[in-house]
Design an enzyme around this catalytic site. Structure first.
Site: not given
Length: 220
Positions: A8, A10
């Site tokens: 991922d 963020d």
């Protein structure tokens, strides 16, 4: 067996959730809308079209979603130009992982911001596949973006390890059938039921070693 690792962005590689909250909260206030107590939690993991509709309709911004998206993303790009909020150990974690497996990126950020982060950090060549939830039907917690990344990598989702931090991200990776390593952020902790889906929980990216990704214990 591990065939690929999917990060991922963020909350995992960059500490962007506070920036997203500040930018969107200010935007809603300036437009005469109302930020709700659970707004940030609900927004984490939404695709661009999903959060733009949410701000427009649910929070009372009252502008077309496509206008909301463009204006908020412009503000985020300006903030990143001032300072990119890299998390400690992010660059090193990507580099040592890329030395062992092909890497994918499954992000809720729009492609423009993904490119900005990866080009600024010099990490773009380390990722074989990068995808935004803008490019799939549904954002997290739906598994769409993780399944799409695995497909582009040419590997089965069950042979991938996903690195996540948020409730919706953890749910998305788990539903996709991936082994999930959680690196929670204290300011935005995942919900207990979502964290329980993780196969391993790390205190930080320094603990994301090749041995851990292969399923070994976390050494502290």
């Amino acid at each position: 067996m591990v065939d690929a690792v999917v990060f991922d962005l963020d909350g995992v590689l960059i500490d962007s959730e506070p920036v997203w909250e500040q930018v969107r909260r200010a935007y809603v206030a300036e437009a005469g809308g109302r930020w709700l107590p659970d707004s940030q939690r609900r927004l984490m993991g939404m695709s661009t079209s999903e959060w733009a509709r949410y701000l427009s309709r649910e929070l009372g911004v009252g502008r077309p979603p496509e206008v909301v998206a463009a204006e908020v993303i412009d503000r985020m790009a300006a903030r990143y130009a001032e300072e990119l909020p890299l998390l400690p150990g992010a660059v090193e974690a990507v580099r040592r992982t890329a030395g062992q497996w092909p890497l994918g990126l499954a992000s809720s950020s729009p492609p423009r911001l993904i490119r900005t982060v990866l080009e600024t950090t010099g990490l773009a060549p380390r990722f074989a596949v990068t995808m935004s939830t803008e490019e799939v039907s549904c954002g997290k917690p739906a598994p769409d973006v993780y399944l799409a990344v695995a497909g582009k990598l040419g590997v089965a989702p069950g042979t991938c390890v996903a690195i996540e931090d948020s409730s919706n991200g953890l749910r998305a990776a788990h539903t996709a059938g991936m082994r999930v390593v959680a690196v929670p952020q204290h300011a935005y902790p995942p919900e207990p039921d979502a964290l329980a889906l993780a196969d391993q929980v790390l205190a930080g990216l320094d603990e994301l070693t090749v041995e851990v990704l292969r399923g070994g214990p976390v050494l502290r």
